[in-house]
Design a protein around this motif. Structure first.
Motif, PDB file in Angstrom:
ATOM      1  N   ILE A  54       0.707  -1.349  -0.072  1.00  0.00           N
ATOM      2  CA  ILE A  54       0.220  -0.124   0.121  1.00  0.00           C
ATOM      3  C   ILE A  54       0.965   1.077  -0.037  1.00  0.00           C
ATOM      4  O   ILE A  54       0.303   2.123  -0.680  1.00  0.00           O
ATOM      5  CB  ILE A  54      -1.178  -0.386   1.170  1.00  0.00           C
ATOM      6  N   THR A  82      -9.798  -5.105   1.721  1.00  0.00           N
ATOM      7  CA  THR A  82      -9.313  -3.996   1.743  1.00  0.00           C
ATOM      8  C   THR A  82      -8.677  -3.580  -0.246  1.00  0.00           C
ATOM      9  O   THR A  82      -8.888  -2.686  -0.799  1.00  0.00           O
ATOM     10  CB  THR A  82      -8.308  -3.741   1.934  1.00  0.00           C
ATOM     11  N   MET A  83      -8.281  -4.544  -0.618  1.00  0.00           N
ATOM     12  CA  MET A  83      -7.771  -5.100  -1.992  1.00  0.00           C
ATOM     13  C   MET A  83      -8.893  -4.719  -2.765  1.00  0.00           C
ATOM     14  O   MET A  83      -8.818  -4.158  -3.919  1.00  0.00           O
ATOM     15  CB  MET A  83      -6.350  -6.063  -2.032  1.00  0.00           C
ATOM     16  N   ALA A 125     -10.403  -0.994  -3.367  1.00  0.00           N
ATOM     17  CA  ALA A 125      -9.342   0.016  -4.082  1.00  0.00           C
ATOM     18  C   ALA A 125      -9.358  -0.269  -5.487  1.00  0.00           C
ATOM     19  O   ALA A 125      -8.479  -0.547  -6.204  1.00  0.00           O
ATOM     20  CB  ALA A 125      -7.569  -0.409  -3.429  1.00  0.00           C
ATOM     21  N   THR A 126     -10.428   0.344  -6.326  1.00  0.00           N
ATOM     22  CA  THR A 126     -10.156   0.050  -7.868  1.00  0.00           C
ATOM     23  C   THR A 126      -9.969   0.987  -8.630  1.00  0.00           C
ATOM     24  O   THR A 126      -9.527   2.051  -7.605  1.00  0.00           O
ATOM     25  CB  THR A 126     -12.233   0.493  -7.863  1.00  0.00           C
ATOM     26  N   ASN A 159     -10.894  -4.103   7.294  1.00  0.00           N
ATOM     27  CA  ASN A 159     -10.433  -3.716   7.963  1.00  0.00           C
ATOM     28  C   ASN A 159     -10.397  -4.536   8.161  1.00  0.00           C
ATOM     29  O   ASN A 159     -10.816  -4.678  10.000  1.00  0.00           O
ATOM     30  CB  ASN A 159     -11.188  -2.597   8.776  1.00  0.00           C
ATOM     31  N   VAL A 184      -8.557  -6.584   9.348  1.00  0.00           N
ATOM     32  CA  VAL A 184      -7.312  -7.352  10.527  1.00  0.00           C
ATOM     33  C   VAL A 184      -7.712  -6.912  11.591  1.00  0.00           C
ATOM     34  O   VAL A 184      -7.727  -7.053  13.051  1.00  0.00           O
ATOM     35  CB  VAL A 184      -5.881  -6.327  10.497  1.00  0.00           C
ATOM     36  N   THR A 240     -14.840   5.051   2.785  1.00  0.00           N
ATOM     37  CA  THR A 240     -13.950   5.364   2.713  1.00  0.00           C
ATOM     38  C   THR A 240     -13.841   4.741   0.960  1.00  0.00           C
ATOM     39  O   THR A 240     -12.560   4.388  -0.137  1.00  0.00           O
ATOM     40  CB  THR A 240     -12.123   4.764   3.100  1.00  0.00           C
ATOM     41  N   ALA A 241     -14.547   3.591   1.235  1.00  0.00           N
ATOM     42  CA  ALA A 241     -14.163   2.016  -0.328  1.00  0.00           C
ATOM     43  C   ALA A 241     -14.345   3.483  -1.816  1.00  0.00           C
ATOM     44  O   ALA A 241     -16.038   3.585  -1.830  1.00  0.00           O
ATOM     45  CB  ALA A 241     -14.337   1.634  -0.343  1.00  0.00           C
ATOM     46  N   THR A 242     -14.007   3.595  -2.740  1.00  0.00           N
ATOM     47  CA  THR A 242     -13.897   4.242  -3.595  1.00  0.00           C
ATOM     48  C   THR A 242     -15.130   3.339  -4.731  1.00  0.00           C
ATOM     49  O   THR A 242     -15.312   1.684  -4.695  1.00  0.00           O
ATOM     50  CB  THR A 242     -12.970   3.990  -4.555  1.00  0.00           C
TER      51      THR A 242
END
Lengths: 439, 293
Positions: A75, A96-97, A100-101, A393, A395, A436-438
């Protein structure tokens, strides 16, 4: 803050260092991973074999620390504009991955654009389901997968006059009490990764939802709902058994695994990838049995979900580089190669053909328990509740759930209160992530 | 006495200070400013989407009762770590200051732990006291003591405080020893001739003469306890059991690095920064008055 900047700076320094070698005709492909020991050797051999098999591309594997370290390094490198091509990300980093578009390139698109032959149906659905959209589009490439199994000390069972390996939770509880009486006074049974085993796998194994929207696979507007009767009952049982150490909590990660190999805990639930350590250290007869279930739950057991990691392809690279990455993934999917990885690392084969081949070769004849995680994963056709989890999130989410479970086990909260609060706190974090996710 | 240096050129003093100033600006003020800016933003881990949210990150923090618990816990931990490591180090320094056979060996051994990084300290103590990995833990349990810091929050807190204090003892020891050796021996001799017993000599002669060292170490230890202990917490308890060992700086680390919630993490570090500035200010304003240089 300072830490993050240091990470970014380190990543920049490292990528600059690597990129400084003169650009030859060979296209370099950076592969960041988190494998140590024997599994690191597997990765290096895979890269070397691929590099020897053709002359256009060169895969360069780099060890980046633990799973979270590798992910954070990736990241940070992305933020600094120097992401690797391939990044190994553990299963809990999936959401999380995926969110992230633009930062990642979905595997199905990559294969399509590179014109590589790619049939998503060739892979074991129990594994790919975790890394695919609900439409079946594969987002990341499964690499090392495992599942939860119940490790059993067979000598201890004999000592306590227990005839068979327990199959259900009530049997486990009863046997643990007998084991305790037979001299295993400090720990009848235990397990690692307390939330993975006792919430995530428990729910999937009983076909009970952990969260709405197919456990998050169908969208980020998911809500947790693991405070249902099954999960509450299970935690209540653990709390009750913790009092006299029939069950003894062994921590949030796998630091407690030594209690099984040392012979202290005769029954221990953890990842199937614990095999290497058990084989090396246990001085007793052992087996890996399927996870126990509650027989009064209709349809149980369902199927288990996977652990381990997958390979994510980072965005913003050239078509030529992507071509090399696609060729490498095809190379990894090869049946013989998958069988070799399976035998060498103890992780599961990812294609149906590789599984069949390992079976045909008689690989499971001497060590039938190596097939246990596969049988669990393929026990039944995965449902909405057992296909996988995709929560943002994850983790930190697991840490929050663990905190609440610990409160219950320590007697500070009831099981119901603890799970309610774990759901509530988790939902707040999911809403935060959703913001926050795109899109 | 002339304290001021006189420079003939007007530019020279600035040129001499410039490198130091540049270092301070680049490595202290710039990241601090970044933290302040980040604390007003809502951003995903990859930095793909950013929105300005004014004070939302702060408001969320102050609405969280767990955050206040963590503030109180941090003060308690810092106090416990500073007091125990200071008093223990002073005791050791006083003993190592005596003319003993092999005193250099003792001194060297006492200084060693300072070279150990905090996460390694955590690992060392885990190998002694972790309920399943620890050597000592086995003896404790064999002796019938229910030792399980994974579930007992008091045991976990004790473990963190002991490990963190243990690491800092060496540093304190070094300064105390230097401070003790700077005190002229004639003062003790005079006190001894006057008939003062060792304890009285310590409290009326040594302690006041050491006060600048003690004050300096107090500031350093509090800052250490605030900022440098997260490695120990991360390796030993990860904040558990429950949230009973989550300190402010560990929360910054876990929210920011593990959770990817950079806005909240930045807001927390700004608050932490203000707290430590205020704390240090108080120390210099009030404690320093009692210090005789």
């Amino acid at each position: 803050m300072a830490l993050r900047h240091f990470g970014a700076a380190a990543a920049v320094a490292l990528t600059l260092g690597l990129g400084a070698s003169p650009a030859l005709a060979v296209t370099e492909i950076q592969w960041w991973h988190a494998m140590t020991g024997a599994n690191n050797d597997v990765i290096v051999k895979l890269a070397n074999d691929f590099n020897a098999s053709q002359s256009d591309y060169k895969v360069v594997p780099t060890y980046k620390g633990s799973y979270p370290d590798t992910m954070n390094a990736g990241i940070a490198a992305f933020r600094a504009g120097n992401a690797p091509h391939i990044m190994q990300v553990f299963e809990v980093g999936t959401a999380t991955m995926m969110a992230a578009t633009g930062a990642v390139k979905p595997v199905y698109k990559l294969m399509q654009e590179a014109g590589e032959k790619f049939d998503p149906k060739a892979y074991l659905p129990a594994i790919t389901g975790y890394y695919s959209t609900s439409k079946g589009e594969m987002l990341s490439f499964p690499f090392n997968s495992s599942s939860t199994v119940m490790w059993v000390n067979l000598d201890a069972l004999k000592k306590a006059n227990i005839a068979a390996v327990p199959k259900t939770w009530p049997e486990v509880f009863e046997d643990a009490k007998k084991l305790k009486a037979a001299g295993y006074a400090t720990c009848g049974f235990s397990g690692s990764w307390v939330t993975w085993v006792n919430l995530e796998q428990l729910s999937a194994w009983h076909n009970v939802p952990l969260a709405t929207k197919a456990n998050g696979l169908d969208g980020f507007d998911t809500k947790l709902e693991f405070n249902g009767p099954l999960q509450v009952k299970h935690l209540e049982n653990l709390v009750e058994l913790q009092k006299d150490k029939t069950y003894d909590y062994a921590g949030r990660t796998n630091t407690g695994e030594g209690r099984f190999t040392s012979g202290e805990c005769p029954i221990y639930l953890t990842s199937s990838s614990f095999f290497g350590n058990v084989k090396a250290q246990a001085k007793f007869a052992f087996t890996a049995a399927p996870m126990p279930y509650y027989p009064d739950v209709k349809g149980a057991p369902q199927n288990s979900i996977i652990g381990g990691a997958s390979l994510w392809i980072m965005g913003g690279k050239s078509a030529e580089e992507y071509k090399g990455v696609a060729k490498f993934l095809t190379f990894l999917s090869d049946t013989d190669r998958q069988v070799w990885i399976h035998k060498e690392s103890g992780y599961l084969p990812i294609t149906k053909a590789a599984y069949e081949k390992a079976k045909a070769e008689g690989f499971y004849k001497d060590q039938p328990y190596l097939e246990t995680p596969l049988l669990e994963l393929t026990n039944k056709e995965p449902t909405e509740n057992s296909r996988g989890l995709r929560l943002g999130n994850m983790v930190q989410l697991r840490d929050v759930w663990s905190e609440e479970i610990e409160q219950a086990l320590a007697g500070k909260k009831t099981a119901k209160q603890a799970l309610d609060s774990a759901v509530e706190r988790g939902n707040t974090m999911l809403r935060q992530f959703e913001k926050t996710a795109t899109k | 006495m002339q304290k001021q240096a006189i420079f003939k050129s007007k530019l020279l003093p600035y040129a001499l200070v410039a490198p130091q100033l540049a270092v301070v600006l680049i490595f202290f003020y710039w990241p601090a400013l970044q933290a302040v800016i980040q604390s007003f933003l809502l951003q995903d881990a990859f930095g793909l989407s950013t929105s300005f949210v004014w004070f939302d990150n702060y408001i969320e923090l102050f609405q969280d009762p767990a955050y206040f618990e963590s503030i109180i816990r941090t003060f308690f931990f810092s106090f416990a770590i500073a007091v125990s490591s200071l008093s223990f180090a002073l005791l050791l320094a006083v003993m190592a200051d005596k003319p003993l056979r092999g005193v250099m060996l003792y001194r060297t051994l006492l200084i060693w732990p300072y070279a150990v990084a905090p996460p390694v300290v955590g690992v060392l103590w885990i190998f002694m006291l972790h309920p399943s990995l620890g050597v000592l833990a086995r003896y404790l349990r064999a002796a019938g003591i229910d030792w399980n810091p994974l579930l007992d929050s008091n045991q976990a807190a004790t473990l963190i405080i002991v490990a963190a204090a243990w690491k800092q003892i060496s540093y304190n020891f070094l300064f105390f020893l230097a401070g003790l050796q700077a005190i002229p021996k004639s003062v003790f001799e005079a006190a001894a001739i006057d008939g003062a017993r060792p304890m009285r000599r310590f409290w009326t002669v040594t302690f006041p003469l050491l006060s600048p060292t003690i004050f300096f170490l107090l500031v350093v230890n509090i800052v250490y306890a605030f900022f440098d202990t997260f490695g120990i917490i991360d390796t030993m308890t990860r904040g558990g059991p429950g949230t009973s060992t989550v300190t402010l700086v560990y929360k910054v680390y876990s929210d920011g690095l593990l959770g990817g919630n950079l806005g909240s993490s930045a807001a927390q570090s700004v608050i932490l920064m203000i707290l430590v500035i205020v704390l240090t200010g108080i120390q210099f304003r009030f404690v320093e008055r009692k210090v005789t240089y």
